[in-house]
Scaffold this active site. Structure first.
Site, PDB file in Angstrom:
ATOM      1  N   PRO A  15      -1.358  -0.093  -6.841  1.00 21.77           N
ATOM      2  CA  PRO A  15      -2.263   0.482  -7.828  1.00 21.77           C
ATOM      3  C   PRO A  15      -1.558   1.329  -8.889  1.00 21.77           C
ATOM      4  O   PRO A  15      -0.590   2.033  -8.597  1.00 21.77           O
ATOM      5  CB  PRO A  15      -3.199   1.354  -6.988  1.00 21.77           C
ATOM      6  N   ASN A  16      -2.084   1.201 -10.089  1.00 17.56           N
ATOM      7  CA  ASN A  16      -1.667   1.983 -11.272  1.00 17.56           C
ATOM      8  C   ASN A  16      -0.309   1.567 -11.843  1.00 17.56           C
ATOM      9  O   ASN A  16       0.091   2.082 -12.892  1.00 17.56           O
ATOM     10  CB  ASN A  16      -1.672   3.500 -10.978  1.00 17.56           C
ATOM     11  N   ARG A  23       2.040   5.416 -18.453  1.00 13.48           N
ATOM     12  CA  ARG A  23       1.705   6.297 -17.332  1.00 13.48           C
ATOM     13  C   ARG A  23       2.841   7.285 -17.059  1.00 13.48           C
ATOM     14  O   ARG A  23       3.940   6.880 -16.655  1.00 13.48           O
ATOM     15  CB  ARG A  23       1.493   5.439 -16.066  1.00 13.48           C
ATOM     16  N   TYR A  28       7.966   8.018 -14.659  1.00  9.56           N
ATOM     17  CA  TYR A  28       8.155   6.590 -14.364  1.00  9.56           C
ATOM     18  C   TYR A  28       8.942   5.831 -15.428  1.00  9.56           C
ATOM     19  O   TYR A  28       9.228   4.648 -15.243  1.00  9.56           O
ATOM     20  CB  TYR A  28       6.784   5.925 -14.169  1.00  9.56           C
ATOM     21  N   ASN A  79       6.475  -2.310  -3.979  1.00 10.74           N
ATOM     22  CA  ASN A  79       6.167  -0.962  -4.447  1.00 10.74           C
ATOM     23  C   ASN A  79       4.662  -0.811  -4.272  1.00 10.74           C
ATOM     24  O   ASN A  79       3.873  -1.292  -5.094  1.00 10.74           O
ATOM     25  CB  ASN A  79       6.563  -0.760  -5.909  1.00 10.74           C
ATOM     26  N   ALA A  82       0.499   4.385  -4.573  1.00 13.13           N
ATOM     27  CA  ALA A  82      -0.092   5.427  -3.727  1.00 13.13           C
ATOM     28  C   ALA A  82      -0.491   4.915  -2.338  1.00 13.13           C
ATOM     29  O   ALA A  82      -0.587   5.706  -1.393  1.00 13.13           O
ATOM     30  CB  ALA A  82      -1.313   6.026  -4.428  1.00 13.13           C
ATOM     31  N   HIS A  85       1.408   5.929   0.836  1.00 17.04           N
ATOM     32  CA  HIS A  85       1.198   7.181   1.549  1.00 17.04           C
ATOM     33  C   HIS A  85      -0.110   7.197   2.353  1.00 17.04           C
ATOM     34  O   HIS A  85      -0.461   8.217   2.933  1.00 17.04           O
ATOM     35  CB  HIS A  85       1.203   8.350   0.544  1.00 17.04           C
ATOM     36  N   ASP A  92       0.277  -2.867   8.870  1.00 19.42           N
ATOM     37  CA  ASP A  92      -0.068  -3.925   9.839  1.00 19.42           C
ATOM     38  C   ASP A  92       0.243  -5.305   9.268  1.00 19.42           C
ATOM     39  O   ASP A  92       0.785  -6.168   9.965  1.00 19.42           O
ATOM     40  CB  ASP A  92      -1.553  -3.849  10.220  1.00 19.42           C
ATOM     41  N   GLU A 103      11.199  -1.654   0.630  1.00 20.00           N
ATOM     42  CA  GLU A 103      10.244  -0.756  -0.035  1.00 20.00           C
ATOM     43  C   GLU A 103      10.941  -0.124  -1.235  1.00 20.00           C
ATOM     44  O   GLU A 103      12.060   0.371  -1.103  1.00 20.00           O
ATOM     45  CB  GLU A 103       9.812   0.327   0.971  1.00 20.00           C
ATOM     46  N   HIS A 105      10.509   2.371  -4.910  1.00 24.06           N
ATOM     47  CA  HIS A 105       9.759   3.295  -5.771  1.00 24.06           C
ATOM     48  C   HIS A 105      10.592   3.583  -7.001  1.00 24.06           C
ATOM     49  O   HIS A 105      11.826   3.716  -6.905  1.00 24.06           O
ATOM     50  CB  HIS A 105       9.464   4.614  -5.040  1.00 24.06           C
ATOM     51  N   LEU A 106       9.910   3.681  -8.125  1.00 19.93           N
ATOM     52  CA  LEU A 106      10.602   4.033  -9.364  1.00 19.93           C
ATOM     53  C   LEU A 106      11.113   5.471  -9.306  1.00 19.93           C
ATOM     54  O   LEU A 106      12.254   5.754  -9.668  1.00 19.93           O
ATOM     55  CB  LEU A 106       9.635   3.883 -10.551  1.00 19.93           C
ATOM     56  N   SER A 107      10.246   6.365  -8.855  1.00 24.06           N
ATOM     57  CA  SER A 107      10.586   7.788  -8.822  1.00 24.06           C
ATOM     58  C   SER A 107      11.210   8.145  -7.467  1.00 24.06           C
ATOM     59  O   SER A 107      11.046   7.405  -6.483  1.00 24.06           O
ATOM     60  CB  SER A 107       9.326   8.634  -9.046  1.00 24.06           C
ATOM     61  N   ARG A 112       9.239  15.055  -5.152  1.00 30.58           N
ATOM     62  CA  ARG A 112       7.893  15.262  -5.674  1.00 30.58           C
ATOM     63  C   ARG A 112       6.997  15.928  -4.616  1.00 30.58           C
ATOM     64  O   ARG A 112       7.503  16.543  -3.678  1.00 30.58           O
ATOM     65  CB  ARG A 112       7.350  13.915  -6.158  1.00 30.58           C
ATOM     66  N   ARG A 116       3.893  12.770  -0.896  1.00 31.48           N
ATOM     67  CA  ARG A 116       4.653  11.549  -1.220  1.00 31.48           C
ATOM     68  C   ARG A 116       5.873  11.375  -0.321  1.00 31.48           C
ATOM     69  O   ARG A 116       6.572  10.375  -0.404  1.00 31.48           O
ATOM     70  CB  ARG A 116       5.087  11.562  -2.692  1.00 31.48           C
TER      71      ARG A 116
END
Ligand code: DQA
Length: 149
Positions: A15-16, A23, A28, A79, A82, A85, A92, A103, A105-107, A112, A116
């Site tokens: 999402p997002n 954003r 990001y 990625n 949210a 978390h 599953d 896995e 993540h950009l950040s 943070r 997170r």
């Protein structure tokens, strides 16, 4: 005759992440998700890899795509945004997929907010790459070459 086996890498974005570019660019970066796809597809041409790059704001759609990956994909780069978390459903699904998962993540999520720092999906991942912006995805692809060879 060389026997080249092409690897299908499913790259899922949660999402997002469709809002990248506008954003919170200070967190990001300014690259859009389409830019990240282009960078990754370009990188994949160095390897015998085909990139299937997708984004969804829906947890259920991400779960369905992970289910379908079993038997069709060689590995997953994820990625989960949210949902990282919060989502036991994604954990599953990944554990059922029986595929190598990276896995990303950009950040740097550990620099943070505390919420997170917890990932529900890391237990299903071979490894986690975070904090390198769009490059996090390329580093995941690099790591997969060793894992899949
Ligand atoms: C993110 C980090 C998450 O905490 C956040 O919810 C995102 C993006 C990242 O790529 O840095 O949506 O996964």
């Amino acid at each position: 005759m060389t026997n080249v086996v092409q690897k299908n890498i499913l790259v899922l974005n949660g999402p997002n992440l469709n809002m990248l570019g506008s954003r919170e660019p200070e967190i990001y970066g300014t690259e859009t998700l389409a830019d990240i796809k282009d960078i990754l597809v370009n990188r994949a041409s160095d390897y015998d890899c085909v990139i299937d790059f997708r984004q969804s704001n829906s947890e259920g759609e991400l779960v369905s795509w992970i289910q379908e990956a079993r038997g069709t994909a060689s590995a997953i780069i994820l990625n989960a945004g949210a949902y990282t978390h919060t989502s036991i459903a994604l954990l599953d699904a990944l554990q059922t997929a029986e595929l190598p998962v990276i896995e990303v993540h950009l950040s740097n999520v550990f620099k943070r907010e505390k919420f997170r720092h917890t990932s529900y999906i890391s237990p299903a991942a071979v490894g986690v790459i975070c904090g390198f912006g769009a490059k996090s995805y390329c580093l995941a692809l690099d790591a997969l070459q060793d894992i899949l060879s």
